[in-house]
Design a protein around this motif. Structure first.
Motif, PDB file in Angstrom:
ATOM      1  N   LYS A  26     -10.238  14.783   5.716  1.00  0.00           N
ATOM      2  CA  LYS A  26      -9.610  15.301   4.737  1.00  0.00           C
ATOM      3  C   LYS A  26      -9.471  14.489   3.645  1.00  0.00           C
ATOM      4  O   LYS A  26      -9.622  13.340   3.480  1.00  0.00           O
ATOM      5  CB  LYS A  26      -8.660  14.047   6.704  1.00  0.00           C
TER       6      LYS A  26
ATOM      7  N   GLY B 284      -4.073  12.600  -0.907  1.00  0.00           N
ATOM      8  CA  GLY B 284      -3.641  11.063  -1.676  1.00  0.00           C
ATOM      9  C   GLY B 284      -3.925  11.442  -3.393  1.00  0.00           C
ATOM     10  O   GLY B 284      -3.622  12.276  -4.313  1.00  0.00           O
TER      11      GLY B 284
ATOM     12  N   ASP C 263      -4.276  13.739   9.186  1.00  0.00           N
ATOM     13  CA  ASP C 263      -5.489  13.280   9.351  1.00  0.00           C
ATOM     14  C   ASP C 263      -5.594  13.357  11.427  1.00  0.00           C
ATOM     15  O   ASP C 263      -6.674  13.246  10.991  1.00  0.00           O
ATOM     16  CB  ASP C 263      -4.992  11.782   9.956  1.00  0.00           C
TER      17      ASP C 263
ATOM     18  N   ASP D  76      -5.341   6.395  -0.178  1.00  0.00           N
ATOM     19  CA  ASP D  76      -5.136   5.736  -1.975  1.00  0.00           C
ATOM     20  C   ASP D  76      -4.929   3.379  -1.533  1.00  0.00           C
ATOM     21  O   ASP D  76      -4.828   3.432  -2.466  1.00  0.00           O
ATOM     22  CB  ASP D  76      -3.894   5.998  -2.131  1.00  0.00           C
ATOM     23  N   THR D  77      -5.816   3.462  -0.341  1.00  0.00           N
ATOM     24  CA  THR D  77      -5.982   2.007  -0.256  1.00  0.00           C
ATOM     25  C   THR D  77      -7.694   2.235  -0.450  1.00  0.00           C
ATOM     26  O   THR D  77      -8.402   3.163  -0.041  1.00  0.00           O
ATOM     27  CB  THR D  77      -5.418   1.768   1.143  1.00  0.00           C
TER      28      THR D  77
ATOM     29  N   ILE E 116      -9.142  -0.288   5.799  1.00  0.00           N
ATOM     30  CA  ILE E 116      -8.206  -0.289   6.137  1.00  0.00           C
ATOM     31  C   ILE E 116      -8.321  -2.232   5.646  1.00  0.00           C
ATOM     32  O   ILE E 116      -9.645  -2.786   5.842  1.00  0.00           O
ATOM     33  CB  ILE E 116      -8.715  -0.580   7.831  1.00  0.00           C
ATOM     34  N   LEU E 117      -6.954  -3.003   5.166  1.00  0.00           N
ATOM     35  CA  LEU E 117      -6.875  -3.962   5.091  1.00  0.00           C
ATOM     36  C   LEU E 117      -6.815  -4.653   5.444  1.00  0.00           C
ATOM     37  O   LEU E 117      -5.522  -4.845   6.753  1.00  0.00           O
ATOM     38  CB  LEU E 117      -5.719  -4.239   3.819  1.00  0.00           C
TER      39      LEU E 117
ATOM     40  N   ILE F 181      -0.959  -4.646  12.445  1.00  0.00           N
ATOM     41  CA  ILE F 181      -1.659  -5.237  10.925  1.00  0.00           C
ATOM     42  C   ILE F 181      -2.293  -4.557  10.152  1.00  0.00           C
ATOM     43  O   ILE F 181      -1.651  -3.768   8.901  1.00  0.00           O
ATOM     44  CB  ILE F 181      -3.037  -6.180  10.988  1.00  0.00           C
ATOM     45  N   VAL F 182      -1.986  -3.087  10.569  1.00  0.00           N
ATOM     46  CA  VAL F 182      -1.902  -1.386  10.481  1.00  0.00           C
ATOM     47  C   VAL F 182      -0.797  -0.935  11.238  1.00  0.00           C
ATOM     48  O   VAL F 182      -0.550  -1.079  11.580  1.00  0.00           O
ATOM     49  CB  VAL F 182      -3.018  -0.657  11.389  1.00  0.00           C
ATOM     50  N   ASN F 183       0.463  -0.707  10.215  1.00  0.00           N
ATOM     51  CA  ASN F 183       1.050   0.042  10.289  1.00  0.00           C
ATOM     52  C   ASN F 183       1.554   0.974   9.523  1.00  0.00           C
ATOM     53  O   ASN F 183       0.365   1.941   8.324  1.00  0.00           O
ATOM     54  CB  ASN F 183       2.010  -1.117  10.271  1.00  0.00           C
ATOM     55  N   SER F 184       2.548   1.819   8.924  1.00  0.00           N
ATOM     56  CA  SER F 184       2.575   3.045   8.354  1.00  0.00           C
ATOM     57  C   SER F 184       1.863   4.023   8.723  1.00  0.00           C
ATOM     58  O   SER F 184       1.166   4.658   9.578  1.00  0.00           O
ATOM     59  CB  SER F 184       3.166   2.628   7.226  1.00  0.00           C
TER      60      SER F 184
ATOM     61  N   MET G 264      -1.215   4.179   8.101  1.00  0.00           N
ATOM     62  CA  MET G 264      -2.954   3.463   8.334  1.00  0.00           C
ATOM     63  C   MET G 264      -2.474   4.409   9.622  1.00  0.00           C
ATOM     64  O   MET G 264      -3.800   4.122  10.208  1.00  0.00           O
ATOM     65  CB  MET G 264      -2.828   2.361   7.906  1.00  0.00           C
TER      66      MET G 264
ATOM     67  N   LYS H 128      -4.098   7.477  10.509  1.00  0.00           N
ATOM     68  CA  LYS H 128      -5.408   7.362  10.352  1.00  0.00           C
ATOM     69  C   LYS H 128      -6.139   6.534  11.820  1.00  0.00           C
ATOM     70  O   LYS H 128      -7.232   7.068  12.074  1.00  0.00           O
ATOM     71  CB  LYS H 128      -5.747   6.962   8.985  1.00  0.00           C
TER      72      LYS H 128
END
Ligand code: ADP
Ligand code: MG
Length: 299
Positions: free
Chosen positions: A42, A45, A196, A216-217, A220-221, A247-250, A252, A255
């Protein structure tokens, strides 16, 4: 003639040359592992907006295909859809972080994605010496769309079904299919689908070895404000938990969800990697450490 004279006479390459061939030689096991296998990428970004990063992605894809890796690329619109909506004076409304897509907006989405963005990618890859062909989810009935969620986001779609027949002859002839994330439903109405999501479903349908999402990150943080909180490896169950905990949102979320679905359907590994790093694709595929977050199917 003594030995040192011999060396001087016959060694006419530089240290750079030595490094280049040794790196190439070290790539052999990775090339052997992935040659003849399928990788779905994919593309989005920064890697899609910055000229140097774009060129690096196209070269990486040309390199991968020349060593026998079968690549399928899915792309979204990047900032270009917004630019064109502004140019023609269409205002967008957002709901749940998604643009409510009315028929007028959909016309622009279709024109920009399929007409411009897709062809720019095809051109870029061809100019690196690989073979590429641009299609959308509509072509060959590749993807059947249905309205997303409760259907109140207009022409935002989800994947109802994938029919990958069209991709097989292209891959056999070494073409890289470049797919715009637009698809239609059975009545022929076009929908805009998150790229995605499309990538995950395509990866599952063609038995891909890997799914790679460029973003663009760093990946996963644990804390999305802290780049050092990268989670390098995740099992399916852990990934589900990160969504549930928020913790994963928007952006992400689709994805992570598409990685989970692809893994559940047999894709061996899914990666979310930083497209701001030049040659991120090669770093992921040709090194043991890899980069970004790797999601694996066990657990
Ligand atoms: P793309 O254009 O590549 O699809 P998105 O903006 O849709 O990128 O999704 C990536 C964004 O997801 C990040 O920029 C970040 O703001 C957000 N995000 C939410 N949760 C996380 C998380 N846990 N780790 C990293 N990014 C996250
Ligand atoms: Mg996104």
């Amino acid at each position: 003639m003594n030995q040192s004279n011999l060396d001087e006479k016959y060694i006419n390459h530089t240290k750079d040359d030595e490094l280049r061939v040794s790196v190439l030689s070290e790539a052999l096991p990775y090339i052997q592992r992935f040659s003849g296998r399928r990788i779905v990428i994919k593309y989005g970004g920064a890697a899609m907006a910055n000229a140097n990063l774009k060129k690096a992605v196209f070269r990486d894809i040309a390199l991968l295909t020349s060593v026998g890796v079968e690549i399928v690329l899915i792309h979204g619109g990047g900032p270009e859809i917004n630019q064109w909506l502004k140019k023609v004076g269409i205002q967008s409304q957002f709901k749940d972080g998604l643009r409510i897509t009315d028929p007028q907006t959909m016309d622009i989405v279709e024109m920009v994605l399929i007409g411009r963005v897709n062809k720019q990618i095809v051109n870029g890859i061809i100019s690196c010496g690989a073979k590429a062909v641009g299609i959308s989810g509509i072509d060959g009935g590749l993807i059947e769309a249905r309205p997303w969620g409760d259907g109140t986001h207009g022409l935002v779609g989800d994947v109802a079904r994938v029919n990958p027949d069209l991709l097989e002859p292209l891959l056999r002839k070494n073409y890289v299919p470049i797919i715009s994330s637009v698809a239609s439903n059975l009545e022929g109405r076009s929908f805009n689908i998150n790229a995605d999501t499309v990538a995950g479903e395509i990866a599952a349908s063609i038995g891909a070895e890997k799914l790679i999402l460029l973003t663009d990150t760093p990946g996963i943080l644990n804390n999305k404000e802290d780049a050092s909180s990268l989670i390098k490896q995740l099992k399916l169950s852990e990934a589900r938990e990160l969504i549930l905990k928020g913790i994963v949102n928007s952006g992400m979320t689709p994805k992570t969800e598409c990685c989970i679905r692809a893994l559940a359907q047999g894709v061996a590994a899914a990666h979310i990697i930083d497209g701001r790093i030049p040659h991120a694709l090669l770093l992921e595929i040709f090194t043991d450490a890899g980069i970004g977050t790797m999601l694996i199917g066990t657990g």
